[in-house]
Write a protein that holds these residues in place. Structure first.
Motif, short mmCIF file in Angstrom:
data_model
loop_
_atom_site.label_atom_id
_atom_site.label_comp_id
_atom_site.label_asym_id
_atom_site.label_seq_id
_atom_site.Cartn_x
_atom_site.Cartn_y
_atom_site.Cartn_z
N LYS A 94 0.66 -1.31 -0.16
CA LYS A 94 0.03 -0.01 0.04
C LYS A 94 0.95 1.14 -0.07
O LYS A 94 1.68 1.38 0.91
N HIS A 95 0.73 1.95 -1.03
CA HIS A 95 1.33 3.27 -1.00
C HIS A 95 0.21 4.49 -1.05
O HIS A 95 -0.41 4.43 -2.23
N LEU A 96 0.30 5.19 0.03
CA LEU A 96 -0.41 6.25 -0.11
C LEU A 96 0.05 7.60 -0.70
O LEU A 96 1.40 7.76 -0.87
N GLU A 97 -0.56 8.48 -1.34
CA GLU A 97 0.15 9.79 -1.70
C GLU A 97 0.85 10.51 -0.73
O GLU A 97 1.78 11.04 -1.25
N GLU A 98 0.39 10.43 0.38
CA GLU A 98 1.09 11.06 1.34
C GLU A 98 0.91 10.63 2.70
O GLU A 98 -0.30 10.33 3.05
N ALA A 99 2.14 10.45 3.34
CA ALA A 99 1.91 9.72 4.84
C ALA A 99 1.01 10.79 5.80
O ALA A 99 1.24 12.05 5.61
N ALA A 100 0.14 10.27 6.42
CA ALA A 100 -0.57 10.99 7.49
C ALA A 100 -0.05 11.00 8.86
O ALA A 100 0.22 9.89 9.37
N VAL A 101 0.49 11.97 9.54
CA VAL A 101 0.84 11.99 10.93
C VAL A 101 -0.07 12.80 11.83
O VAL A 101 -0.02 14.09 11.85
N THR A 102 -0.92 12.18 12.64
CA THR A 102 -1.81 12.78 13.45
C THR A 102 -1.30 13.02 14.96
O THR A 102 -0.98 11.85 15.63
N LEU A 103 -0.79 13.88 15.35
CA LEU A 103 -0.29 14.19 16.56
C LEU A 103 -1.14 14.57 17.87
O LEU A 103 -2.18 15.63 17.67
#
Length: 365
Positions: free
Chosen positions: A37-46
């Motif tokens: 799985k390759h997302l367009e952009e990794a999501a980081v929720t802090l």
């Protein structure tokens, strides 16, 4: 039978034989993403919180906030493992062992629990049911908890921990009042809770399949039973090692686990045992459905053979009579009677009726 031939006859073995590990031959600690799985952009929720308040931030892939002191708990929820530099940056930020980062990026790891000098590492598998394809889908989730921080890693973009995030936001439960070890427990517990939902969905599928077998068993029914059997193998491969990992988690004497959290982890272990028992029951039910399918097919076949046998039995004496009067003899008095044709038909009808009556009296019809 050779391994190649065995793989051709076994779809599970065939799937395993086609799986190629991308990090084979590399040095330990090499960071290579082995997933698909390759997302367009990794999501980081802090999510940053303490006992009195909560601060939410949606972090970009740019500068990550540095660790700090003082009662705060930071939870990084990372979705998108293909972005290896981000994983490396977080590892450097919190001094995470390279072997942990390697296991996070290797999506073919089995569930496990490990202790390190600066934290605890847990790998679990999130399970969900693809209703359209009636297939169990798995996703590896890595959880690393240290002093004042928790990192959770997953491959897909689906938010698996929205319920935990809502509990933190609303102040419900004990998460805000406890340390990072409790948050790690809550994340694992959230995944295990979804196992119960999955088992309920599979139970509904089994009920529908049982009704289908009793009403109209066919070849497609057999295929669905075999598919569910393969799904049970997937479930067991995901949950059995997780039960062992959570058992190690519950017995750990690590300094990062508070005494008050231990009872919750033991309860989580009990839940994993219950889920495993449910999976074993599910496998037994599938075996029972297969036996029921074979019984229904045999019953249908016996019914067909019974009808064909009865028809053949009825026509045996009729064929006998037709054979006699089909012979070319000159001296057969019945051939010269005026009503011999009609008498023969009457005798044949009487024999058929008598046989049918006899079969019904014997409950063969």
């Amino acid at each position: 039978m050779s391994l190649t031939k065995l793989a051709k006859h076994n779809p599970v073995s065939r799937a395993v034989s086609k799986r190629k590990r991308k990090n084979t031959g590399l040095a330990p600690g090499s960071l290579v993403f082995t997933g698909t799985k390759h997302l367009e952009e990794a999501a980081v929720t802090l999510t940053e919180y303490h006992a009195e308040g909560v601060i939410y931030e949606q972090s970009s892939l740019g500068q990550l906030p540095t660790p700090h002191e003082g009662g705060f708990i930071r939870w990084y929820d990372i979705r998108g493992l293909h972005h290896v530099p981000l994983i490396q940056e977080l590892g450097d930020l919190y001094n995470i062992h390279p072997l942990v980062l390697e296991d996070i990026l290797d999506t073919q790891q089995r569930p496990k629990f490990e202790e390190y000098d600066n934290g605890l590492f847990l790998i679990v598998r999130a399970l969900s049911l693809n209703a359209q394809e009636q297939r169990v889908e798995t996703e590896q989730v890595g959880i690393f908890a240290g002093e004042g921080f928790v990192l959770s890693f997953q491959e897909n973009e689906t938010d698996l921990f929205s319920g935990v995030r809502d509990r933190i936001r609303s102040g419900r439960g004990k998460i805000k009042k406890r340390k990072a070890d409790y948050l790690a427990y809550a994340l694992a517990d959230n995944i295990v809770d979804h196992y119960y939902v999955l088992l309920d969905q599979l139970d509904v599928m089994l009920d529908g399949l049982e009704e289908e077998i009793l009403s109209d068993a066919n070849r497609s029914t057999k295929g669905r039973i075999h598919s569910l059997k393969l799904q049970s193998i997937t479930l067991r491969k995901s949950v059995a090692p997780l039960r062992e990992a959570i058992g190690q988690f519950s017995r750990s004497d690590s300094a990062f686990i508070d005494e008050g959290t231990e009872v919750f982890i033991r309860d989580l272990h009990d839940h994993s045992v219950q889920v495993m028992d449910g999976i074993d029951t599910f496998r037994d039910m599938i075996s029972g459905l297969y036996d029921l399918y074979l019984s229904e097919i045999s019953f249908k076949m016996n019914s067909i053979m019974q009808v064909l046998t009865i028809i053949s039995t009825i026509f045996i004496p009729l064929t006998f009579l037709a054979g006699i009067y089909g012979m070319n003899f000159d001296h057969m008095p019945e051939l010269h009677w005026r009503y011999s044709y009609y008498v023969l038909w009457a005798v044949m009808a009487l024999i058929s009726a008598a046989l049918i009556y006899y079969f019904r009296r014997r409950n063969w019809l």
